[in-house]
Design a protein around this motif. Sequence first.
Motif, short mmCIF file in Angstrom:
data_model
loop_
_atom_site.label_atom_id
_atom_site.label_comp_id
_atom_site.label_asym_id
_atom_site.label_seq_id
_atom_site.Cartn_x
_atom_site.Cartn_y
_atom_site.Cartn_z
N LEU A 114 10.39 8.58 6.23
CA LEU A 114 9.98 8.51 4.83
C LEU A 114 8.73 9.35 4.64
CD1 LEU A 114 10.38 4.67 4.34
CD2 LEU A 114 11.89 6.42 3.42
N VAL A 115 8.66 10.03 3.53
CA VAL A 115 7.51 10.90 3.25
C VAL A 115 6.87 10.47 1.95
CG1 VAL A 115 6.74 13.26 2.83
CG2 VAL A 115 8.61 12.83 4.44
N GLU A 116 5.59 10.11 2.04
CA GLU A 116 4.84 9.68 0.86
C GLU A 116 4.05 10.85 0.29
OE1 GLU A 116 4.34 6.06 3.79
OE2 GLU A 116 4.06 8.23 3.91
N SER A 117 3.75 10.76 -1.00
CA SER A 117 2.90 11.74 -1.65
C SER A 117 2.21 11.07 -2.83
CB SER A 117 3.73 12.95 -2.14
OG SER A 117 4.69 12.54 -3.08
N GLY A 118 1.16 11.71 -3.34
CA GLY A 118 0.51 11.22 -4.55
C GLY A 118 -0.80 10.51 -4.32
N GLY A 119 -1.19 10.32 -3.08
CA GLY A 119 -2.48 9.68 -2.85
C GLY A 119 -3.63 10.60 -3.22
N GLY A 120 -4.83 10.05 -3.20
CA GLY A 120 -5.99 10.87 -3.53
C GLY A 120 -7.18 10.01 -3.88
N SER A 121 -8.17 10.63 -4.50
CA SER A 121 -9.39 9.95 -4.89
C SER A 121 -9.46 9.85 -6.40
CB SER A 121 -10.61 10.70 -4.36
OG SER A 121 -10.62 10.72 -2.95
N VAL A 122 -9.89 8.71 -6.88
CA VAL A 122 -9.98 8.48 -8.32
C VAL A 122 -11.13 7.52 -8.58
CG1 VAL A 122 -8.35 6.54 -8.28
CG2 VAL A 122 -8.57 7.93 -10.35
N ASP A 174 -8.81 -1.53 -4.17
CA ASP A 174 -7.47 -0.98 -3.96
C ASP A 174 -7.48 0.15 -2.93
OD1 ASP A 174 -6.93 -1.32 -7.48
OD2 ASP A 174 -6.13 -2.61 -5.89
N SER A 175 -8.65 0.57 -2.52
CA SER A 175 -8.76 1.66 -1.54
C SER A 175 -8.11 1.24 -0.22
CB SER A 175 -10.22 2.03 -1.31
OG SER A 175 -10.81 2.52 -2.50
N ALA A 176 -7.20 2.07 0.26
CA ALA A 176 -6.48 1.76 1.49
C ALA A 176 -5.53 2.91 1.80
CB ALA A 176 -5.67 0.48 1.34
N ILE A 177 -4.91 2.83 2.95
CA ILE A 177 -3.78 3.71 3.22
C ILE A 177 -2.53 2.98 2.73
CG2 ILE A 177 -2.40 4.89 4.96
CD1 ILE A 177 -4.91 5.03 6.70
N TYR A 178 -1.75 3.66 1.92
CA TYR A 178 -0.54 3.08 1.35
C TYR A 178 0.67 3.60 2.11
CZ TYR A 178 -3.07 0.95 -2.49
OH TYR A 178 -3.91 0.15 -3.23
N TYR A 179 1.51 2.67 2.53
CA TYR A 179 2.68 3.01 3.32
C TYR A 179 3.95 2.65 2.56
CZ TYR A 179 -0.53 3.17 7.30
OH TYR A 179 -1.56 3.47 8.16
N CYS A 180 4.92 3.52 2.65
CA CYS A 180 6.24 3.27 2.08
C CYS A 180 7.13 2.66 3.17
CB CYS A 180 6.83 4.58 1.60
SG CYS A 180 8.49 4.47 0.92
N GLN A 181 7.91 1.67 2.79
CA GLN A 181 8.87 1.04 3.70
C GLN A 181 10.24 1.02 3.06
OE1 GLN A 181 9.66 -2.98 3.55
NE2 GLN A 181 9.37 -3.41 5.73
N TRP A 189 9.47 3.45 8.15
CA TRP A 189 8.13 3.57 7.57
C TRP A 189 7.77 5.04 7.40
CZ3 TRP A 189 5.20 -0.46 5.91
CH2 TRP A 189 5.55 -1.73 6.35
N GLY A 190 6.89 5.28 6.43
CA GLY A 190 6.28 6.59 6.30
C GLY A 190 4.96 6.62 7.04
N GLN A 191 4.32 7.78 7.02
CA GLN A 191 3.05 7.94 7.73
C GLN A 191 1.86 7.43 6.93
OE1 GLN A 191 3.11 12.18 8.85
NE2 GLN A 191 3.34 11.51 10.97
N GLY A 192 2.04 7.20 5.66
CA GLY A 192 0.96 6.68 4.83
C GLY A 192 0.25 7.77 4.05
N THR A 193 -0.31 7.34 2.93
CA THR A 193 -1.10 8.24 2.09
C THR A 193 -2.38 7.51 1.66
OG1 THR A 193 -1.04 9.68 0.13
CG2 THR A 193 0.12 7.58 -0.06
N GLN A 194 -3.50 8.21 1.74
CA GLN A 194 -4.79 7.58 1.48
C GLN A 194 -5.04 7.48 -0.03
OE1 GLN A 194 -7.33 6.47 3.82
NE2 GLN A 194 -8.13 5.60 1.91
N VAL A 195 -5.49 6.32 -0.43
CA VAL A 195 -5.94 6.10 -1.81
C VAL A 195 -7.40 5.63 -1.74
CG1 VAL A 195 -5.72 4.65 -3.87
CG2 VAL A 195 -3.67 5.56 -2.73
#
Length: 119
Positions: free
Chosen positions: A4-12, A88-95, A109-115
């Motif tokens: 699984l490949v996640e996208s869309g994380g970032g800083s806000v 809410d700051s964390a690494i978000y993982y898709c399952q 699982w995906g590798q995770g994306t940082q939020v």
Amino acid sequence: QVPLVESGGGSVQSGGSLRLSCADSGGLFTINTMAWYRQAPGKRRELVASITNGRTNYAASGKGRFTISTGNARNTVHLQMDFLKPEDSAIYYCQAAYYKRESRQYEYWGQGTQVTVSS
């Protein structure tokens, strides 16, 4: 190959929004549930939201602020996160998983994306 490949994380900034996406990179067996988990430093991985055959489930922390949905492509899922907070700051993982009679048979699982949410 990561299934699984996640996208869309970032800083806000606090109060902002992010939209996470997750897609099947190919080769998954049949699944019936997709979910988002997150893990903050020093904490256990926790469920954020899941969707099974159109039915959604949210952790209390995200209710009213997060929306999980499936995409048009097979085995894709999105997580719209509004009114974000620093906690809410964390690494978000898709399952992606297959459940039979509420028993998880297998998962991917995906590798995770940082939020990161700043105050």
